[in-house]
Design an enzyme around this catalytic site. Structure first.
Site, PDB file in Angstrom:
ATOM      1  N   ASP A  44       6.808   1.141   1.994  1.00  0.00           N
ATOM      2  CA  ASP A  44       6.609   0.155   0.926  1.00  0.00           C
ATOM      3  C   ASP A  44       7.508   0.508  -0.257  1.00  0.00           C
ATOM      4  O   ASP A  44       8.183  -0.352  -0.831  1.00  0.00           O
ATOM      5  CB  ASP A  44       5.162   0.162   0.421  1.00  0.00           C
ATOM      6  CG  ASP A  44       4.125  -0.065   1.495  1.00  0.00           C
ATOM      7  OD1 ASP A  44       3.865   0.851   2.270  1.00  0.00           O
ATOM      8  OD2 ASP A  44       3.568  -1.180   1.537  1.00  0.00           O
TER       9      ASP A  44
ATOM     10  N   THR B 179       3.381  -6.108   2.302  1.00  0.00           N
ATOM     11  CA  THR B 179       3.736  -4.990   3.198  1.00  0.00           C
ATOM     12  C   THR B 179       2.550  -4.072   3.460  1.00  0.00           C
ATOM     13  O   THR B 179       2.725  -2.899   3.830  1.00  0.00           O
ATOM     14  CB  THR B 179       4.896  -4.168   2.609  1.00  0.00           C
ATOM     15  OG1 THR B 179       4.516  -3.705   1.297  1.00  0.00           O
ATOM     16  CG2 THR B 179       6.165  -4.987   2.524  1.00  0.00           C
TER      17      THR B 179
ATOM     18  N   ASN C 129      -2.509   2.466   3.563  1.00  0.00           N
ATOM     19  CA  ASN C 129      -1.918   3.786   3.859  1.00  0.00           C
ATOM     20  C   ASN C 129      -2.756   4.909   3.261  1.00  0.00           C
ATOM     21  O   ASN C 129      -2.836   6.007   3.804  1.00  0.00           O
ATOM     22  CB  ASN C 129      -0.506   3.856   3.304  1.00  0.00           C
ATOM     23  CG  ASN C 129       0.490   3.177   4.216  1.00  0.00           C
ATOM     24  OD1 ASN C 129       0.336   3.196   5.430  1.00  0.00           O
ATOM     25  ND2 ASN C 129       1.486   2.536   3.640  1.00  0.00           N
TER      26      ASN C 129
ATOM     27  N   HIS D 124       9.700   0.128   8.547  1.00  0.00           N
ATOM     28  CA  HIS D 124       8.982  -1.137   8.667  1.00  0.00           C
ATOM     29  C   HIS D 124       9.141  -2.072   7.458  1.00  0.00           C
ATOM     30  O   HIS D 124       9.682  -3.156   7.571  1.00  0.00           O
ATOM     31  CB  HIS D 124       7.477  -0.849   8.853  1.00  0.00           C
ATOM     32  CG  HIS D 124       7.146   0.045  10.014  1.00  0.00           C
ATOM     33  ND1 HIS D 124       7.246  -0.338  11.331  1.00  0.00           N
ATOM     34  CD2 HIS D 124       6.699   1.331  10.045  1.00  0.00           C
ATOM     35  CE1 HIS D 124       6.877   0.656  12.115  1.00  0.00           C
ATOM     36  NE2 HIS D 124       6.549   1.680  11.366  1.00  0.00           N
ATOM     37  N   ASP D 125       8.609  -1.665   6.299  1.00  0.00           N
ATOM     38  CA  ASP D 125       8.451  -2.599   5.175  1.00  0.00           C
ATOM     39  C   ASP D 125       9.760  -3.137   4.609  1.00  0.00           C
ATOM     40  O   ASP D 125       9.814  -4.314   4.214  1.00  0.00           O
ATOM     41  CB  ASP D 125       7.621  -1.931   4.075  1.00  0.00           C
ATOM     42  CG  ASP D 125       6.190  -1.692   4.528  1.00  0.00           C
ATOM     43  OD1 ASP D 125       5.529  -0.809   3.962  1.00  0.00           O
ATOM     44  OD2 ASP D 125       5.740  -2.380   5.460  1.00  0.00           O
TER      45      ASP D 125
ATOM     46  N   ASP E   1       0.849  -1.204   0.000  1.00  0.00           N
ATOM     47  CA  ASP E   1       0.000   0.000   0.000  1.00  0.00           C
ATOM     48  C   ASP E   1       0.887   1.257   0.000  1.00  0.00           C
ATOM     49  O   ASP E   1       0.834   2.070   0.929  1.00  0.00           O
ATOM     50  CB  ASP E   1      -0.929  -0.005   1.224  1.00  0.00           C
ATOM     51  CG  ASP E   1      -0.168  -0.105   2.553  1.00  0.00           C
ATOM     52  OD1 ASP E   1      -0.794   0.187   3.596  1.00  0.00           O
ATOM     53  OD2 ASP E   1       1.038  -0.436   2.553  1.00  0.00           O
TER      54      ASP E   1
ATOM     55  N   PHE F 214      -0.865  -1.497  12.432  1.00  0.00           N
ATOM     56  CA  PHE F 214      -1.765  -0.984  11.397  1.00  0.00           C
ATOM     57  C   PHE F 214      -2.146  -2.043  10.357  1.00  0.00           C
ATOM     58  O   PHE F 214      -3.338  -2.232  10.063  1.00  0.00           O
ATOM     59  CB  PHE F 214      -1.101   0.221  10.711  1.00  0.00           C
ATOM     60  CG  PHE F 214      -1.934   0.865   9.643  1.00  0.00           C
ATOM     61  CD1 PHE F 214      -1.670   0.630   8.303  1.00  0.00           C
ATOM     62  CD2 PHE F 214      -2.995   1.699   9.966  1.00  0.00           C
ATOM     63  CE1 PHE F 214      -2.438   1.224   7.308  1.00  0.00           C
ATOM     64  CE2 PHE F 214      -3.774   2.300   8.984  1.00  0.00           C
ATOM     65  CZ  PHE F 214      -3.489   2.053   7.644  1.00  0.00           C
ATOM     66  N   ASN F 215      -1.188  -2.712   9.733  1.00  0.00           N
ATOM     67  CA  ASN F 215      -1.501  -3.639   8.634  1.00  0.00           C
ATOM     68  C   ASN F 215      -2.457  -4.749   9.078  1.00  0.00           C
ATOM     69  O   ASN F 215      -3.350  -5.140   8.320  1.00  0.00           O
ATOM     70  CB  ASN F 215      -0.217  -4.283   8.076  1.00  0.00           C
ATOM     71  CG  ASN F 215       0.592  -3.341   7.222  1.00  0.00           C
ATOM     72  OD1 ASN F 215       0.072  -2.303   6.771  1.00  0.00           O
ATOM     73  ND2 ASN F 215       1.848  -3.658   7.016  1.00  0.00           N
TER      74      ASN F 215
HETATM   75  O1  RIB Z   1       2.562  -0.372  10.775  1.00  0.00           O
HETATM   76  C1  RIB Z   1       3.418  -0.109   9.695  1.00  0.00           C
HETATM   77  C2  RIB Z   1       2.827  -0.593   8.416  1.00  0.00           C
HETATM   78  O2  RIB Z   1       1.628   0.131   8.128  1.00  0.00           O
HETATM   79  C3  RIB Z   1       3.739  -0.344   7.202  1.00  0.00           C
HETATM   80  O3  RIB Z   1       3.530  -1.348   6.247  1.00  0.00           O
HETATM   81  C4  RIB Z   1       3.263   0.980   6.668  1.00  0.00           C
HETATM   82  O4  RIB Z   1       3.516   1.129   5.266  1.00  0.00           O
HETATM   83  C5  RIB Z   1       1.785   0.869   6.911  1.00  0.00           C
HETATM   84  O5  RIB Z   1       1.230   0.115   5.838  1.00  0.00           O
HETATM   85 CA    CA Z   2       2.928  -0.727   3.948  1.00  0.00          CA
END
Ligand code: RIB
Ligand code: CA
Length: 316
Positions: free
Chosen positions: A19, A127, A43, A241-242, A14, A168-169
């Site tokens: 990403d 991701t 996102n 993160h990704d 996203d 979040f994901n």
């Molecule tokens: O929590 C972080 C994740 O949520 C990452 O993948 C960021 O791009 C969002 O998608």
């Molecule tokens: Ca992401």
């Protein structure tokens, strides 16, 4: 010298600044063969992240069509994160316009096509929310045997980041994550346990910017923007993160990876979307997930720098 074995991969995400940086790493890796990019709302809205994905593919000279997936989670309302990624979902540097048409296939259809046509097992690097991956697994269970591994960024065994309990994901689509974690497919989880230690500091991305090639410049500017909100939360570096979901399959030796049984909370008032691990094995089944829980941060940054250096002389 033996020819490098190129590992076929599908990038599902996203974009989203992290990403996008993860995809820069994947495209720079001689060991990976990007077969498809698929997009999922998260996102930002599906339309925005798909436009971003198509621009990233053009920037990286990827000769593939992007396939868009679900515009909302399997069961819940969509949540988006403009506070982190801006109104476009990828605010910051100007990017080229798409140079390939949008695929006529949906994301699950594209994933299935790649899995069917690949002679080798395929790695899915997820991701974003796991909506597309779950939809593909539900629609085409016979293709599970063509999946080498699903490498995900998502979850957190000790804490969340969107709520106290949920990352979040996973929180965007807990039912999708539940289906993936119960699919029996080999799963690697880069949760907040490692990604909140994958801190890239301003001096790290200034080093990348000093490479002075077009991709390194864009990556540095993506960090510039992403760090605006992240630093307002008190972080001294960008929680990257990704890229962990890519580097943990390219360079597992710099990560600490533990096998646990992990399940997804669907119903808790305060814990919906939490990823719960059984650390002792006393309470549940065999491990279903390789959990990446720590890393060598300096080597992580060095690999990020090295990947960006490979774009010397890149035409944008
Ligand atoms: O929590 C972080 C994740 O949520 C990452 O993948 C960021 O791009 C969002 O998608
Ligand atoms: Ca992401």
């Amino acid at each position: 010298m033996d020819k490098i074995r190129k590992r076929p991969v599908i990038l599902d995400g996203d974009p989203g600044h992290d990403d996008a940086i993860a995809w820069v790493l994947a495209a720079a890796a001689d060991e990976l063969d990007i077969k498809a990019i698929t997009t999922v709302a998260g996102n930002q809205t599906l339309e925005k992240v798909t436009y971003n994905a198509r621009r990233i593919a053009a920037l990286l000279h990827l000769d593939i069509e992007v396939a868009k997936g679900r515009n909302r989670p399997l069961c819940s309302e969509l949540i988006i994160a403009p506070n982190f990624h801006g109104e476009t979902g990828l605010d910051g540097p100007v990017l080229p316009e798409p140079d390939h048409k949008l695929s006529d296939l949906s994301a699950p259809e594209m994933m299935a096509k790649v899995l069917r046509e690949s002679e080798e097992k395929v790695t899915i690097i997820s991701t974003g929310a796991q909506t597309n991956v779950a939809a593909m697994l539900l629609a085409y269970p016979e293709l599970k045997e063509k999946i080498e591994m699903i490498s995900t960024m998502g979850g957190g065994l000790r804490n969340g980041n969107w709520t106290a309990g949920a990352e979040f994901n996973i929180l965007v689509d807990p039912e999708a994550a539940y289906n993936v974690y119960h699919s029996g497919v080999k799963l690697q989880m880069c949760g907040l346990d490692v990604t909140e230690k994958a801190l890239v500091y301003p001096e790290d991305w200034e080093r990348i910017r000093s490479l002075n090639n077009p991709i390194a410049k864009v990556v540095a500017e993506w960090f510039d923007f992403f760090f605006i909100h992240v630093s307002s939360l008190g972080w001294s570096g960008a929680t990257t993160h990704d890229p962990c979901a890519v580097l943990s399959i390219l360079h597992p030796e710099i990560f600490d990876i533990r096998d646990y049984y992990v399940d997804i909370e669907l119903n808790g008032e305060y814990t919906r979307g939490a990823t719960i691990a059984d650390y002792t094995g006393r309470h549940s089944n065999e491990p279903n997930c390789a959990c990446v829980v720590d890393l060598d941060r300096e080597k992580f940054v060095d690999y990020l720098y090295e990947a960006c250096s490979r774009y010397e002389g890149w035409e944008v």
